[in-house]
Design a protein around this motif. Structure first.
Motif: not given
Length: 199
Positions: A36-53
């Protein structure tokens, strides 16, 4: 539901040499082996760290390579090839990267979360699907800072697979720097091997 491009048997399919001890290993032969080839997606949490999305990826059949030692190198080869040739229309080592067999993405689960879904579409029409849930998650044994974790997924809906492994990952981890909550999601390219089991 059955699909074997090239008709290659998988009774002697190899698994990665660096298989983590704390990741349960199947005792049966896989139904499909895909890269597989693609993208892992992340959002920025309120704690200032990236979280999986979630993630989005196209999976290509590599069942005919599954009994050869070069299988473990395929994710890096595909990643490097597509990153330098974004259209992905030229075959690579016998792979037709213009014809994915499976589309992978995430769907809402109705309980406030998301689950991975895999759609088998070898000719553009949906043949089978499975919605999965994560049951095991272990760091990549060679480069846990750069490569996303290895996973064991189990079926919650659909008939494509009872279990799916994501292994031999290549890249996909989010930036290590802190972030500011609110901006658009971050997408990080990755590649990996996927083993599909129906028993």
């Amino acid at each position: 539901m059955r699909f074997k491009r090239g008709g290659c048997p998988l009774s002697n399919a190899l698994t990665p040499c660096t298989w983590p001890q704390n990741l349960t290993k199947s005792t049966t032969a896989p139904e499909y082996v895909m890269v597989g080839y693609g993208t892992q997606n992340y959002t920025c949490s309120s704690s200032g760290a990236y979280s999986p999305a979630g993630a989005v990826a196209k999976l290509y059949d590599v069942s005919c390579m599954a009994s050869t030692p070069k299988l473990e190198t395929v994710p890096q080869l595909v990643y490097d090839f597509i990153e330098t040739n974004p259209t992905g229309r030229t075959p690579l080592a016998g792979l037709d990267l213009s014809r994915p067999s499976i589309h992978h993405y995430f769907v809402n689960n109705g309980a406030g979360g998301i689950n991975p879904r895999f759609d088998l579409e070898p000719n553009g029409a949906l043949v089978a699907f499975s919605v999965m849930k994560k049951v095991q998650d272990v760091p990549d044994p060679e480069n846990s800072k750069g490569n996303v974790d290895w996973l064991l997924l189990q079926n919650v809906n659909g008939t494509l697979a009872k279990s799916i492994y994501r292994v031999s990952t290549y890249f996909g981890q989010p930036p290590k720097s802190t972030c500011t909550s609110g901006p658009a999601d971050v997408t990080i390219p990755y590649a990996a091997l996927y083993y599909f089991y129906t028993t």
